[in-house]
Design a protein around this motif. Sequence first.
Motif, PDB file in Angstrom:
ATOM      1  N   LYS A 180       0.836  -1.211   0.000  1.00  0.00           N
ATOM      2  CA  LYS A 180       0.000   0.000   0.000  1.00  0.00           C
ATOM      3  C   LYS A 180       0.866   1.255   0.000  1.00  0.00           C
ATOM      4  CE  LYS A 180      -3.911  -2.145   2.236  1.00  0.00           C
ATOM      5  NZ  LYS A 180      -4.365  -2.569   3.551  1.00  0.00           N
ATOM      6  N   LYS A 181       2.167   1.060  -0.185  1.00  0.00           N
ATOM      7  CA  LYS A 181       3.089   2.197  -0.120  1.00  0.00           C
ATOM      8  C   LYS A 181       3.660   2.521  -1.498  1.00  0.00           C
ATOM      9  CE  LYS A 181       2.494   2.263   4.247  1.00  0.00           C
ATOM     10  NZ  LYS A 181       1.653   3.289   4.828  1.00  0.00           N
ATOM     11  N   SER A 182       4.171   3.742  -1.590  1.00  0.00           N
ATOM     12  CA  SER A 182       4.758   4.150  -2.866  1.00  0.00           C
ATOM     13  C   SER A 182       6.223   4.526  -2.640  1.00  0.00           C
ATOM     14  CB  SER A 182       3.985   5.346  -3.415  1.00  0.00           C
ATOM     15  OG  SER A 182       3.917   6.336  -2.418  1.00  0.00           O
ATOM     16  N   ALA A 183       7.038   4.286  -3.658  1.00  0.00           N
ATOM     17  CA  ALA A 183       8.467   4.578  -3.526  1.00  0.00           C
ATOM     18  C   ALA A 183       8.974   5.327  -4.745  1.00  0.00           C
ATOM     19  CB  ALA A 183       9.246   3.281  -3.349  1.00  0.00           C
ATOM     20  N   LEU A 184       9.916   6.231  -4.461  1.00  0.00           N
ATOM     21  CA  LEU A 184      10.560   6.979  -5.536  1.00  0.00           C
ATOM     22  C   LEU A 184      12.061   6.705  -5.463  1.00  0.00           C
ATOM     23  CD1 LEU A 184      10.712   9.270  -7.727  1.00  0.00           C
ATOM     24  CD2 LEU A 184      10.855  10.888  -5.824  1.00  0.00           C
ATOM     25  N   VAL A 185      12.626   6.231  -6.564  1.00  0.00           N
ATOM     26  CA  VAL A 185      14.072   5.989  -6.601  1.00  0.00           C
ATOM     27  C   VAL A 185      14.710   7.097  -7.433  1.00  0.00           C
ATOM     28  CG1 VAL A 185      15.896   4.392  -7.303  1.00  0.00           C
ATOM     29  CG2 VAL A 185      13.779   3.504  -6.317  1.00  0.00           C
ATOM     30  N   ILE A 186      15.633   7.833  -6.784  1.00  0.00           N
ATOM     31  CA  ILE A 186      16.313   8.928  -7.484  1.00  0.00           C
ATOM     32  C   ILE A 186      17.690   8.419  -7.922  1.00  0.00           C
ATOM     33  CG2 ILE A 186      17.083  11.331  -7.318  1.00  0.00           C
ATOM     34  CD1 ILE A 186      15.240  11.559  -4.814  1.00  0.00           C
ATOM     35  N   GLY A 187      17.908   8.382  -9.205  1.00  0.00           N
ATOM     36  CA  GLY A 187      19.187   7.884  -9.733  1.00  0.00           C
ATOM     37  C   GLY A 187      19.116   6.394  -9.980  1.00  0.00           C
ATOM     38  N   VAL A 188      19.122   6.010 -11.244  1.00  0.00           N
ATOM     39  CA  VAL A 188      18.982   4.579 -11.529  1.00  0.00           C
ATOM     40  C   VAL A 188      20.254   4.009 -12.168  1.00  0.00           C
ATOM     41  CG1 VAL A 188      16.489   4.322 -11.551  1.00  0.00           C
ATOM     42  CG2 VAL A 188      17.617   5.186 -13.579  1.00  0.00           C
ATOM     43  N   GLY A 189      21.369   4.326 -11.536  1.00  0.00           N
ATOM     44  CA  GLY A 189      22.620   3.644 -11.902  1.00  0.00           C
ATOM     45  C   GLY A 189      22.524   2.212 -11.395  1.00  0.00           C
ATOM     46  N   GLU A 190      23.680   1.545 -11.279  1.00  0.00           N
ATOM     47  CA  GLU A 190      23.654   0.134 -10.870  1.00  0.00           C
ATOM     48  C   GLU A 190      23.002  -0.054  -9.498  1.00  0.00           C
ATOM     49  OE1 GLU A 190      26.702  -3.563 -10.318  1.00  0.00           O
ATOM     50  OE2 GLU A 190      27.507  -1.687 -11.036  1.00  0.00           O
ATOM     51  N   THR A 191      23.422   0.785  -8.513  1.00  0.00           N
ATOM     52  CA  THR A 191      22.891   0.665  -7.144  1.00  0.00           C
ATOM     53  C   THR A 191      21.397   0.977  -7.104  1.00  0.00           C
ATOM     54  OG1 THR A 191      25.014   1.586  -6.510  1.00  0.00           O
ATOM     55  CG2 THR A 191      23.404   1.315  -4.763  1.00  0.00           C
ATOM     56  N   GLY A 192      21.018   2.073  -7.769  1.00  0.00           N
ATOM     57  CA  GLY A 192      19.611   2.474  -7.789  1.00  0.00           C
ATOM     58  C   GLY A 192      18.738   1.413  -8.427  1.00  0.00           C
ATOM     59  N   GLU A 193      19.254   0.816  -9.484  1.00  0.00           N
ATOM     60  CA  GLU A 193      18.468  -0.211 -10.181  1.00  0.00           C
ATOM     61  C   GLU A 193      18.251  -1.430  -9.275  1.00  0.00           C
ATOM     62  OE1 GLU A 193      19.940  -1.358 -14.056  1.00  0.00           O
ATOM     63  OE2 GLU A 193      18.524  -3.034 -14.140  1.00  0.00           O
ATOM     64  N   ILE A 194      19.339  -1.850  -8.569  1.00  0.00           N
ATOM     65  CA  ILE A 194      19.203  -3.007  -7.653  1.00  0.00           C
ATOM     66  C   ILE A 194      18.181  -2.689  -6.560  1.00  0.00           C
ATOM     67  CG2 ILE A 194      20.410  -4.402  -5.906  1.00  0.00           C
ATOM     68  CD1 ILE A 194      22.944  -4.103  -7.672  1.00  0.00           C
ATOM     69  N   ALA A 195      18.277  -1.462  -6.021  1.00  0.00           N
ATOM     70  CA  ALA A 195      17.353  -1.066  -4.946  1.00  0.00           C
ATOM     71  C   ALA A 195      15.913  -1.065  -5.456  1.00  0.00           C
ATOM     72  CB  ALA A 195      17.737   0.305  -4.424  1.00  0.00           C
ATOM     73  N   ALA A 196      15.709  -0.523  -6.661  1.00  0.00           N
ATOM     74  CA  ALA A 196      14.361  -0.485  -7.247  1.00  0.00           C
ATOM     75  C   ALA A 196      13.846  -1.906  -7.466  1.00  0.00           C
ATOM     76  CB  ALA A 196      14.403   0.285  -8.566  1.00  0.00           C
ATOM     77  N   LYS A 197      14.738  -2.767  -7.922  1.00  0.00           N
ATOM     78  CA  LYS A 197      14.358  -4.160  -8.167  1.00  0.00           C
ATOM     79  C   LYS A 197      13.953  -4.835  -6.851  1.00  0.00           C
ATOM     80  CE  LYS A 197      16.248  -8.071 -10.498  1.00  0.00           C
ATOM     81  NZ  LYS A 197      17.478  -8.762 -10.690  1.00  0.00           N
ATOM     82  N   ASN A 198      14.731  -4.578  -5.786  1.00  0.00           N
ATOM     83  CA  ASN A 198      14.405  -5.146  -4.467  1.00  0.00           C
ATOM     84  C   ASN A 198      13.025  -4.701  -3.996  1.00  0.00           C
ATOM     85  OD1 ASN A 198      16.571  -6.736  -3.882  1.00  0.00           O
ATOM     86  ND2 ASN A 198      17.752  -5.125  -2.902  1.00  0.00           N
ATOM     87  N   LEU A 199      12.749  -3.404  -4.164  1.00  0.00           N
ATOM     88  CA  LEU A 199      11.447  -2.876  -3.738  1.00  0.00           C
ATOM     89  C   LEU A 199      10.325  -3.540  -4.532  1.00  0.00           C
ATOM     90  CD1 LEU A 199      12.320   0.916  -3.380  1.00  0.00           C
ATOM     91  CD2 LEU A 199      11.444  -0.545  -1.566  1.00  0.00           C
TER      92      LEU A 199
END
Lengths: 427, 274
Positions: A180-199
């Motif tokens: 029920k939550k929303s997330a914003l990932v700022i910067g989608v380099g390698e680290t950002g992409e992994i974090a977004a994928k985890n979420l």
Amino acid sequence: MNLAAVTINHHTAPVELREALHLSAEEIAGFVQDAKGKLFNEGLIISTCNRTEIYGIPVDNKVDYNQIQKFLVNKKCVSNVKPENFRNYTSNAAVKHLFSVIAGIDSLLIGDNQIYHQVKDSFQLADELMFTGYLTKRLFDAAIKTGKRAISETEISEGAVTVSYAAVQLIEKIFSSLNKKSALVIGVGETGEIAAKNLKERGIGRLSLTNRTIERAEKVAEKLGARILPFNTFKNYMHEYDIILSATSSTELILTKEDIKNSMKRRSYSPVILMDIAIPRDIEPTAKEIDYVFYHDIDSLNIIVEQNLNKRRDEISKVEKIIDEETAAFFNWFNSLEVAPAIKSLREHFELIRAEEVGKNINRFSNEDREKLEIITKRIINKILHQPTVELKRISEQGQNSNDAAVKISILKDLFGINNIDEEEKH
Amino acid sequence: MNAAIDFINILLPVLYLTTFGIYFYDFMYGGKNFSNSKRLFLFITLLVHASYLILRTILFDHPPITNVFEIFTVLAFSVGFSYFILELLTDIRGTGPFIIIFSIFFQIISTLFIQDLVEVREVLRSNLLGGHVFSALLGYSGITISAVYGILYLILYQDIKLNRFGLIFNRLPSLEILERLSFVSAVIGFFMLSLAIIIGVIWLPKAFPNFSYTDPKLIGTSLVWLLYGIGILSKTFGKWRGKRVVTLSVVGFVIAILSTALTNFLSQSFHSFY
């Protein structure tokens, strides 16, 4: 047992060497094709980013560790490998090592249960390649049991031990459910992409990405089914997000305390998590002073990682106990393979002598005494064989030292000439 | 029969302490040793406690609500039972020791001072009084549990803010769940207190024609009721959340405790019956 194991792993070799000796599934198939019959009768090959390990029952006593190492090195055409980059194990030590690997205590990341699945897959591959035999199949069952027990009976795999999972653990201590939550990932380099994928994997309800280079954001957004916010206007929409994760390579702050304050006002101080996993940091650290703002950077996530790693280290002794138990159980089974036929041969040998002698002399006894003769001679044989039988059973149940069992069986067979009889019978 | 009651009276604190010990061990060390069996211990304790309350009612011919020490044992049961139901419904098991400790506190005081009253004033045998006291006790149990979850929320909130990732961080459920548990318990507590007040208002003039609205117990309870009412309304309409709501819950609980102490031990009130 003559199980041999040769391993090159993160304890013994740098990453370049491990990479050079890594075997893909196709390469394992080729390796097995060449090694089966020449080096091993049956075996198993495990190859991951941190280790390449070869286990096998050598075709004869002439096969040594150098040959196995050379075979691998030649196969991969690698030149700069030294003998100290390998570790060799035999029999009991080889079984124990395999169990330590599958239980995760030999991993770079202690308790990493990914290795459990990798070992399982390796066994499956060996089976498909018809490289497994009676012994390796049994070894597989014992290894799987050890891995399962380590995971279920200890806390060796508990807690997040990577920064990205520590971030998820922290988020889950604030919000009960991510869907029920929303997330914003700022910067989608390698680290950002992994974090977004985890979420995304943890079921985040709504995921948006923003990046200076829109093409890169579009590529990642397409993969993850996320929305894109333009980088120059994303601050206008920040208040709509419960989790903001920043991982840009910017050398200047992306979000100031003032930005966060404004956003909090707009979202009526509903809690927000700010995860700053960029180096240097993207978010002004003093933002944590604002009520309901949970600001965390790499350092705070590393605290969680280190704590969890320490807890896992404390569990190693429990896992080692399980490994000892399962190794003993495996050798109980293995020794019984050698001991049971030896006892049978010994008894048959003595029974043959008894029957022959009774047969030769039976006419010297009256009809009434012949039955008694049978009983008495059998009793004598039983009494003579009682102690050797008990001793052999004891060795088989004692577990781990299969050499003891083999030596004693061999002496017994030599002394009574049982091998010769077996061979004569075969001819 | 009397001997059985005396025995259970002594046994109850021991049972609550044992249950607390098991919950506390599980909270401290985790693992799988007591993660399921601790609930069974709590169930057995509550079963013995329920038997004790029934036995007292039968033997002394009145429900155990006629003085503060009888009420304390019902309150100990009520808090434990409310937590047991909450644990069953939510399957959140890490908060037990923080709530069971209240049952221990109430039960020890009751065990030490409770008397075998056979003769009670006629006014205390009313059914309306029974309804009034039981709903008030459930109300107080609700606000006690709400306050405990509120305190846990505040501790975890601080721990996360200050990067303290210790036992509290590892064992407690999320902030959102603690806030929800605190709020739901407060709503149940508020509802039951409202019921107690309504019954009290109906019964009071019949039982005590000369009562006064300035009675400390009435003032205290009204204040508590008002505080929770404001908190619940503010939370419902989205004005307040998190820290502010749980702080209000903790303050309400402290006022309720002070009001009870003042009424029963210090000042003269028609609520003191012994």
